[in-house]
Design a protein around this motif. Structure first.
Motif, mmCIF file in Angstrom:
data_model
loop_
_atom_site.group_PDB
_atom_site.id
_atom_site.type_symbol
_atom_site.label_atom_id
_atom_site.label_comp_id
_atom_site.label_asym_id
_atom_site.label_seq_id
_atom_site.Cartn_x
_atom_site.Cartn_y
_atom_site.Cartn_z
ATOM 1 N N VAL A 209 -2.566 4.503 5.345
ATOM 2 C CA VAL A 209 -3.450 3.452 4.867
ATOM 3 C C VAL A 209 -4.665 4.092 4.216
ATOM 4 N N GLN A 210 -4.934 3.682 3.010
ATOM 5 C CA GLN A 210 -6.034 4.236 2.266
ATOM 6 C C GLN A 210 -7.343 4.000 3.022
ATOM 7 N N VAL A 233 4.111 15.445 -8.169
ATOM 8 C CA VAL A 233 4.515 14.513 -9.228
ATOM 9 C C VAL A 233 4.239 13.063 -8.870
ATOM 10 N N ALA A 234 4.126 12.756 -7.579
ATOM 11 C CA ALA A 234 3.872 11.351 -7.212
ATOM 12 C C ALA A 234 3.229 11.270 -5.845
ATOM 13 N N GLU A 235 2.344 10.317 -5.684
ATOM 14 C CA GLU A 235 1.845 10.007 -4.348
ATOM 15 C C GLU A 235 1.628 8.508 -4.250
ATOM 16 N N GLN A 236 2.087 7.934 -3.140
ATOM 17 C CA GLN A 236 1.962 6.491 -2.943
ATOM 18 C C GLN A 236 1.517 6.221 -1.522
ATOM 19 N N HIS A 237 0.700 5.203 -1.371
ATOM 20 C CA HIS A 237 0.316 4.778 -0.025
ATOM 21 C C HIS A 237 1.367 3.818 0.501
ATOM 22 N N ASN A 239 1.353 2.873 3.693
ATOM 23 C CA ASN A 239 0.719 2.225 4.849
ATOM 24 C C ASN A 239 1.381 2.518 6.184
ATOM 25 N N GLU A 241 4.361 2.622 6.952
ATOM 26 C CA GLU A 241 5.486 1.745 7.303
ATOM 27 C C GLU A 241 6.819 2.180 6.701
ATOM 28 N N TYR A 246 10.514 3.561 2.224
ATOM 29 C CA TYR A 246 11.857 3.534 1.640
ATOM 30 C C TYR A 246 11.808 3.151 0.156
ATOM 31 N N THR A 247 11.133 2.030 -0.126
ATOM 32 C CA THR A 247 11.065 1.559 -1.510
ATOM 33 C C THR A 247 10.339 2.562 -2.398
ATOM 34 N N ALA A 248 9.242 3.092 -1.887
ATOM 35 C CA ALA A 248 8.447 4.010 -2.704
ATOM 36 C C ALA A 248 9.279 5.238 -3.079
ATOM 37 N N GLN A 250 12.548 5.494 -3.208
ATOM 38 C CA GLN A 250 13.578 5.104 -4.176
ATOM 39 C C GLN A 250 13.017 5.146 -5.596
ATOM 40 N N ASN A 251 11.856 4.568 -5.763
ATOM 41 C CA ASN A 251 11.255 4.497 -7.095
ATOM 42 C C ASN A 251 10.791 5.861 -7.578
#
Lengths: 368, 318, 500
Positions: A209-210, A233-237, A239, A241, A246-248, A250-251
């Motif tokens: 969580v940011q 190359v990528a970073e996503q929050h 949270n 969970e 999973y979704t992040a 995949q993308n």
């Protein structure tokens, strides 16, 4: 037609007030949420469980000799929705029991619910507990509750996630902290990655969580050691969970089919990440480095689904919290800072660590 | 003629919107040297949309009757834990799934009876059951996640046809087809629209509105339960907090698809487009590696724009 | 020759490219009651809405009180001195009378509203029109007629120069109508211009001075009331003559009782009601508003759950299962088309299909059949609609009523309960509805017709049931000698006590 409109407006107004009511704090709370909290508490933390002699001995040996049965301490956890936090809560509950203290356990319903924690602490203060052990949901934002504690002369001990320096400065008081230095943990993972990929690798990071210090420390520590080698190359929050992880992933795989390393800041996101990698048939090419060391995470290391996870010492934290609270109550000084340490778990030591965790868990009494 | 033309236009808006988003994302992604528009990613998107799309069927039919169901996210979480525990204890998977669907139906029945016979507003009823069911999800395994169950359940989500088409797409196609047909070609479907359009008139036309309302909530609960099964099969990990705020995504999909929040109007076929638009946004923005909180802002704005575009027609008429 | 208060010229307006007003005009003099007459859909409402500022005009000029009005908002129009009183009132139900009168123009002494002054002035306005209740009464407690008076008081408080009344007598009793006319005459004597929209011929001759007739969005002509006849006006409206004679019903089978109601009771709204309905009979139900006629009908079909009594249908006792009763062939056509009769946001075809889905679903809905059937009813009942797929809300009142009737014609029921079948419907459409009813009894259906229009009751009924205060006071044979006075006498008995 007009009636419909009015009812729609009413409905919207209601949604508004409901949302405010829900997030704005649970004073009084809705009946539903209250009973729910209680239900989950008693289930999760079995307060009536017998404390093992060994634990009682261990705890008693560390504190001044005194009758603690008069004292009540309040534990305010981050959440009781995941294993790690349940273990912390159990450790506190059992250790407190070992000293004959009354221990109250409350936690927010979600990971980032500072508002709920504010309410919990306020309630503790008004109930007049003798001490509060806190795992903050965010490093900031609890200042007003902490101020109330200070004014009421209730000692606070901070576990796991460190309150940020500004908060402490504003408060003008040092709150003892026992926990892992997440920055160091991040460094360990970073070193491992740097060691395995000396020539660099395409890396993605799943963050928590940011705004939480945990998140920043695990991230910065990792980059401190691995920043020179990895190509981020990528970073996503996600949270913390599983489904968001999973979704992040995949993308991210879609955007970067040549990805080599995923660093997940906790095991839950790691589990989601592994499912996505597995589905893409890329388990050979993409390696996952996780963090937390919950039993499922350790199992993933044993099954070679994770390269490593970084284990913390939640039980140790809980024990230290109670021991030092007892010291304060007995008039002694508490330790201001203890690094409970963390270790990198790989296939080499995963089975041992899992056994150890289970042993600890057994000692602290089963959580189920 | 004019009237017809208008209806068609509003039907098109959502497709135009979807194509527009695809178009924009394709251009930006290719400028960034990333692959957005290929069969693999399209399947990815539909797969990611599938769980929300299934939930959105329930949300749509409930909203069409003029109600709302906030409990579906909690049902997803509950069913995940329940199913995982059951198959871990050795129950055959099909039996366990049927049990889950029954659970969903019972929760729906509970909601439906309170709402239709008890006259408790849907918002209040399902807000309550949202919390109660979430509590149950935590109680049944002591708030702990469940793992270590037989992984065959994963076949329910991880199977692919012809090597590309994920099975999630199949569920969406089958359930949407069936429900669209039911809505347009059965007495029950017409009843749903009539109930939402004007419950008095529907009643006086001989529609058994109370029974119908209960069935709608039961269906909604069952779709939520099925979505819970899908989520478990996808993640192979059951967390009692799973599915939180899924109800909002489902409602958003329905609303983007043009289902009127006051009931009685809207096309289920467009709801699936709404779900796909939402999934596309997450997918595209993550491929572009846009920071997470911007994604939330953009998604929220798209919901508002979609509803604005949809309501334009009504405003014009007035 | 007194001077003009209002002059509307060359007014044109279209919706979706269809002209609803074509070069229409209307001229009203000060102190004149100007009747605006026309069938539903003739454009009366649109014309009034253009006047009130609710719609923008495309072409044309409006000269009010010697000043040319540019298009403006409804609020500004009211300030100029034009007040429109619609059938659906513009009052806030949960506020008191005086608060409604002063809504939007409250007296304020800086911080708080000066209630005393508002109450005092409200009372003055109310006295002028003979409304003798406390200004603090909540609107929701008032009868329709009194709400109307509040609207008029509100208009007076706005210094009204031109008052528009849209079907003011549609929902009030004859006695209340008399009172309203007194007030209208009083306002007229003060030089206020009045535009009066109504379908009731008898009233027009009683209250009107001049009459403008519209048809299909066009101006037909303006005549002085005293120089014209009902027939002439009707002809101007519909372009043909309409009969007012009592129909001869040879279809009644007095031996065959299809519906027998015994000692029916529901709360204190329906008290011990008993009557028989015969095959092929039209049984009129007369009574004042609130006499319990609608409640009786709803209790019979099971919409309200009866507290006592029994209902026999074709010799068998029936229960309170509404949908079962409907299936068995007892249907109720509500007086409230918008709330209970139609789903306004759905198409004409869908509305017609709604009670007949069993017929259309075998097992799947035959949508072609649905459209075809709807098309047939649109044609045979002369429903004016763009197509059978047009949403019901886009139709005028009379055409909406025809859609309601079509729903139930298609269901092929045995007993039709019509509740105020012609309320708010123009003469031409009325006759068509009467014809439909006549066709029904020819097919040996039976009809209960609830109506407040005694002319209609006498014209259509074989027998007349008169209700008052929840009781069925009498069932009279309409043998040709029955008069409105006979019925009124029974309606009004004891009623005096209830009117304060």
């Amino acid at each position: 037609m007009k009636k419909k409109l009015v009812s729609a407006l009413l409905c919207m107004a209601m949604v508004g007030t409901m949302l405010v009511g829900c997030s704005g704090g649970n004073e009084g709370g809705t009946d539903d949420s209250k009973s729910e909290d209680k239900a989950s508490d008693t289930e999760v933390v079995d307060e009536s469980a017998e404390v093992s002699d060994k634990l009682a001995e261990e705890i008693k040996s560390q504190v001044p000799d005194k009758d603690y049965s008069e004292y009540t301490i309040g534990f305010c956890g981050m959440t009781l929705n995941n294993e790690y936090h349940i273990i912390v809560a159990n450790a506190v509950a059992q250790s407190g029991k070992a000293l004959g203290m009354k221990v109250e356990i409350q936690a927010g319903a979600e990971h980032q619910s500072v508002e709920e924690q504010l309410t919990i602490i306020e309630n503790y203060v008004s109930q007049g507990v003798d001490g509060i052990i806190l795992v903050p949901a965010a490093s900031e934002g609890l200042i007003s509750a902490l101020q109330e504690c200070k004014d009421a002369g209730i000692p606070v001990i901070n576990l796991d996630t460190k309150l940020d320096d500004n908060t402490l400065k504003t408060l003008g008081e040092d709150i003892p902290f026992y926990g892992t230095d997440n920055y160091v943990g991040g460094q360990m993972v970073g070193e491992k990655v740097a060691e395995m990929y000396p020539d660099g690798c395409k890396t993605a990071i799943l963050r928590g969580v940011q705004g939480q210090t945990n998140d920043d420390d695990r991230y910065n520590g990792f980059l401190d050691k691995a920043g020179d080698v990895v190509d981020l190359v990528a970073e996503q929050h996600a949270n913390w969970e599983t489904d968001l992880g999973y979704t992040a992933i995949q993308n991210i795989i879609q955007a970067n089919p040549d990805l080599q390393v995923i660093y997940c800041e906790n095991d839950l996101m790691g589990i989601g990440a592994y499912q996505a990698v597995d589905e893409a048939g890329l388990t050979d090419k993409i390696k996952i480095f996780s963090y937390d060391g919950v039993t499922e995470g350790l199992q993933y290391v044993i099954d070679e689904k994770f390269v490593s996870t970084c284990a913390q010492q939640p039980i140790e934290m809980g024990k230290l919290g109670v021991v030092n609270m007892a010291k304060i109550l007995a008039g002694d000084k508490a330790e201001t800072y203890i690094d409970t340490g963390c270790k990198l778990v790989t296939i080499d030591n995963a089975e041992d660590t899992l056994a150890e965790t289970e042993k600890y868990a057994a000692e602290i009494s089963a959580t189920k | 003629m004019k009237n017809k033309h208008n209806i068609n236009l509003s039907d098109w808006i959502i497709y135009i919107g979807m194509i527009g988003i695809f178009f924009v994302f394709t251009i930006i992604c290719s400028a960034m040297g990333k692959n957005f528009l290929n069969i693999n990613n399209v399947m990815n998107i539909v797969n990611q949309a599938s769980i929300n799309a299934i939930l959105a069927i329930g949300a749509s039919i409930v909203i069409l009757t003029g109600g709302i169901d906030l409990s579906v996210g909690s049902v997803v979480g509950f069913v995940g834990i329940f199913l995982a525990m059951n198959i871990k204890s050795g129950m055959p998977i099909p039996v366990a799934i049927i049990l889950c669907l029954i659970c969903g139906a019972v929760i729906g029945l509970f909601n439906g009876i309170l709402i239709s016979y008890g006259k408790v507003p849907a918002f209040i009823t399902t807000l309550g059951s949202m919390q109660a069911v979430r509590g149950l999800a935590q109680i049944i395994n002591g708030g702990q996640a469940v793992s270590g169950f037989p992984l065959e359940i994963g076949a329910l989500m991880k199977t692919k046809f012809f090597g590309v088409v994920p099975i999630g797409v199949l569920y969406v196609v089958v359930f949407y087809t069936v429900m669209i047909l039911i809505l347009s070609y059965t007495k029950f479907g017409r009843g749903i629209y009539a109930l939402g359009g004007n419950s008095h008139a529907a009643r006086l036309s001989g529609i058994k509105v109370k029974k119908l309302e209960v069935i709608v909530y039961i269906l909604c609960g069952m779709f939520a339960a099925f979505a819970g099964v899908m989520l478990l099969a996808r993640l192979l990990y059951a967390d009692p907090s799973a599915g939180s705020s899924y109800e909002m995504n489902a409602i958003a999909a329905a609303v983007i698809g043009g289902i009127s929040m006051s009931g009685g109007k809207g096309k289920l076929a467009n709801t699936v487009v709404g779900a796909i638009i939402l999934a596309t946004l997450t997918n595209g923005l993550q491929i572009m590696n846009v920071a997470t909180y911007y994604q939330t802002v953009i998604t929220g704005l798209v919901v508002i724009v979609a509803v604005f575009a949809d309501k334009r027609k009504e405003r014009k008429a007035e | 020759m007194s001077e003009n208060i209002l002059e509307m010229k060359n007014i044109t307006k279209s919706f979706f490219g269809v002209n609803v007003l074509k070069d229409t005009r209307l001229t009203v003099k000060k102190g004149e009651v100007h009747i605006l007459l026309g069938e539903n859909g003739a454009g009366k409402s649109t014309l009034i809405k253009i006047l009130s500022g609710a719609y923008a005009r495309e072409e044309g000029t409006i000269i009010f009180d010697g000043e040319e009005l540019s298009p403006m908002s409804p609020g500004d129009v009211i300030k100029k001195g034009i007040s429109v009183i619609y059938q659906e009132f513009n009052l806030v139900p949960e506020m008191s009378i005086y608060e409604n009168i002063f809504l939007g123009k409250e007296y304020s002494n800086g911080i708080r509203v000066d209630h005393k002054r508002e109450i005092k002035e409200s009372r003055e306005y109310m006295e002028k029109i003979g409304l003798n209740v406390s200004p603090k009464t909540l609107i929701s407690r008032l009868s329709v007629a009194k709400k109307q008076l509040v609207e008029i008081a509100k208009a007076i408080s706005n210094d009204v120069k031109l008052l528009v009344l849209d079907e003011p007598t549609a929902a009030i009793t004859d006695k209340e109508t008399e009172m309203l006319f007194e007030i209208i005459r009083e306002l007229k004597s003060q030089g206020i211009g009045i535009i009066y929209i109504s379908h009731r011929m008898s009233e027009l001759f009683e209250i009107g001075d001049v009459c403008t007739v519209m048809r299909d969005g066009e101006y037909v002509g303006t005549v002085n009331i005293k120089d014209t006849t009902e027939d002439e006006l009707t002809e101007m409206m519909v372009g043909r003559k309409v009969s007012f004679d009592k129909i001869e019903n040879e279809n009644v089978d007095w031996e065959d009782v299809v519906l027998s109601v015994k000692n029916l009771g529901y709360k204190d709204l329906v008290k011990n009601v008993s009557f028989d309905l015969h095959k092929g009979e039209i049984l009129g139900f007369a009574g004042l508003v609130g006499a319990g006629r609608t409640e009786t009908a709803k209790t019979i079909i099971g919409d309200y759950k009866k507290d006592s009594g029994t209902v026999f249908y074709k010799g068998k006792e029936i229960g309170t299962d509404l949908s079962k009763n409907i299936k068995n062939g007892i249907v109720y056509l509500s007086e409230d088309r918008k709330d209970e009769g139609l789903i306004l946001m759905h198409s004409v075809a869908e509305n017609i299909a709604l009670p007949n889905l069993d017929k259309l679903c075998r097992p799947f809905l035959n949508r072609r059949m649905e459209r075809k059937t709807a098309r047939e009813y649109v044609d045979s009942l002369k429903i004016k609609t763009f197509s059978e797929l047009t949403e019901a809300k886009n139709l005028s009142g009379g055409n909406q009523q025809k859609v309601v009737i079509a729903k139930w014609l298609y269901s092929d029921a045995d007993i039709y309960i019509f509740d105020e079948p012609t309320r708010g419907i123009d003469v031409g459409a009325r006759d068509e509805i009467y014809n439909i009813m006549y066709e029904l009894i020819k097919k040996k259906a039976s009809i209960i017709m609830i109506s407040s229009d005694l002319v209609e009751v006498l014209k259509m009924s074989d027998r007349v049931a008169v209700m008052g205060d929840g009781e069925l006071r009498a069932v009279l044979d309409n043998d040709g000698e029955l008069t409105q006075q006979d019925i009124l006498k029974i309606e009004l008995a004891e009623e005096v006590n209830n009117e304060k």
